[in-house]
Structures are given as structure tokens and as C-alpha cells.
Design a protein around this motif. Structure first.
Motif, PDB file in Angstrom:
ATOM      1  N   ALA A 135     122.956  28.932  72.020  1.00 47.84           N
ATOM      2  CA  ALA A 135     124.083  29.695  71.480  1.00 47.84           C
ATOM      3  C   ALA A 135     124.818  30.372  72.626  1.00 47.84           C
ATOM      4  O   ALA A 135     124.195  30.956  73.507  1.00 47.84           O
ATOM      5  CB  ALA A 135     123.596  30.749  70.480  1.00 47.84           C
ATOM      6  N   TRP A 174     117.656  25.120  70.362  1.00 53.74           N
ATOM      7  CA  TRP A 174     118.864  25.875  70.019  1.00 53.74           C
ATOM      8  C   TRP A 174     119.509  26.398  71.281  1.00 53.74           C
ATOM      9  O   TRP A 174     118.826  26.827  72.217  1.00 53.74           O
ATOM     10  CB  TRP A 174     118.520  27.081  69.161  1.00 53.74           C
ATOM     11  N   THR A 193     124.390  33.248  77.268  1.00 45.67           N
ATOM     12  CA  THR A 193     123.792  32.230  76.408  1.00 45.67           C
ATOM     13  C   THR A 193     122.410  32.657  75.951  1.00 45.67           C
ATOM     14  O   THR A 193     121.707  33.389  76.645  1.00 45.67           O
ATOM     15  CB  THR A 193     123.679  30.867  77.130  1.00 45.67           C
ATOM     16  N   PHE A 213     126.196  32.938  62.585  1.00 49.45           N
ATOM     17  CA  PHE A 213     126.013  32.993  64.038  1.00 49.45           C
ATOM     18  C   PHE A 213     125.295  34.279  64.443  1.00 49.45           C
ATOM     19  O   PHE A 213     124.373  34.260  65.261  1.00 49.45           O
ATOM     20  CB  PHE A 213     127.369  32.882  64.747  1.00 49.45           C
ATOM     21  N   CYS A 240     121.686  34.619  66.354  1.00 47.44           N
ATOM     22  CA  CYS A 240     121.561  35.351  67.621  1.00 47.44           C
ATOM     23  C   CYS A 240     120.545  36.486  67.525  1.00 47.44           C
ATOM     24  O   CYS A 240     119.767  36.701  68.458  1.00 47.44           O
ATOM     25  CB  CYS A 240     122.919  35.874  68.076  1.00 47.44           C
ATOM     26  N   ARG A 252     131.080  31.901  70.960  1.00 44.79           N
ATOM     27  CA  ARG A 252     130.457  31.824  69.630  1.00 44.79           C
ATOM     28  C   ARG A 252     130.227  30.376  69.184  1.00 44.79           C
ATOM     29  O   ARG A 252     130.495  30.016  68.055  1.00 44.79           O
ATOM     30  CB  ARG A 252     131.267  32.622  68.608  1.00 44.79           C
ATOM     31  N   THR A 253     129.742  29.568  70.125  1.00 42.69           N
ATOM     32  CA  THR A 253     129.383  28.190  69.786  1.00 42.69           C
ATOM     33  C   THR A 253     127.876  28.075  69.697  1.00 42.69           C
ATOM     34  O   THR A 253     127.138  28.826  70.338  1.00 42.69           O
ATOM     35  CB  THR A 253     129.922  27.190  70.821  1.00 42.69           C
ATOM     36  N   PHE A 254     127.437  27.119  68.907  1.00 43.86           N
ATOM     37  CA  PHE A 254     126.009  26.942  68.649  1.00 43.86           C
ATOM     38  C   PHE A 254     125.688  25.455  68.630  1.00 43.86           C
ATOM     39  O   PHE A 254     126.428  24.673  68.032  1.00 43.86           O
ATOM     40  CB  PHE A 254     125.647  27.587  67.307  1.00 43.86           C
TER      41      PHE A 254
END
Length: 101
Positions: free
Chosen positions: A11, A9, A3, A32, A36, A16-18
Motif C-alpha cells: 500500500a 500486500w 509504503t 484503504f 493501512c 492511496r494505491t493498493f
């Protein structure tokens, strides 16, 4: 889970979730990857060329405006999360994360 966090924020690189401000935000693969990259080095000013090459894994030949479009889309998706100002434009260079957060 791998993470990344910056301010409000969150991520997750594995799925691949935000999330921004506690809200899930749907980002494209490229969006994404831009988020990152910025979070990994929040004080770094990325040129548009650097971001393009990082997220596309290819050399930026001409169309760096693509990154402007992706960043604009990210900002639109962040509306209402309280994190709209996190991505700062460094005029004439590119983008970085805002130090205010």
C-alpha cells in the motif's frame, strides 16, 4: 513514498494505491484506511469500534456493523489475489491480520 507491506500486500499512503498479489486492487477511502490500520500493527486485534473511530475520525456511536460491511467488501475485492485470508475475524472482538502470512 510512504509504503506499507504485509505479505503480498503493498500500500502506498501517498497516492492511496493498493496491490495484492502483484495486482492493483481498487479500494474506497474507508477500505484503504482499514487495510493501512491493520498493516501498521499486524499482530493487534482491532475492535470494530477502534477501526470505525480510526477510519472515520469520529466516535462510533452505534453502527459498528459498518466495519463488517467494509471488511466483507475488502475480502471480495481480494478474491483471486492469493491474499483472501489475510484479514482474520476474531469472533466477539473484531479483526486482525492472519499470522500465517
Amino acid at each position: 513514498l510512504r509504503t506499507l507491506r504485509f505479505g503480498l500486500w503493498w500500500a502506498c499512503a501517498d497516492d492511496r494505491t493498493f496491490e495484492a498479489g502483484g495486482r492493483p486492487v481498487r479500494l474506497t477511502r474507508t477500505e484503504f484506511d482499514i487495510v493501512c490500520a491493520l498493516v501498521r500493527h499486524p499482530k493487534k486485534v482491532y475492535t470494530k469500534r477502534e477501526l470505525f473511530e480510526m477510519v472515520r475520525n469520529e466516535e462510533a456511536l452505534s453502527d459498528e456493523k459498518t466495519i463488517n460491511t467494509h471488511v466483507s467488501n475488502i475480502r471480495t475485492k481480494l478474491k483471486g489475489t492469493g491474499t483472501e485470508g489475510y484479514v482474520e475475524t476474531v469472533w466477539g472482538i473484531g479483526f486482525k491480520l492472519s499470522e500465517g502470512d
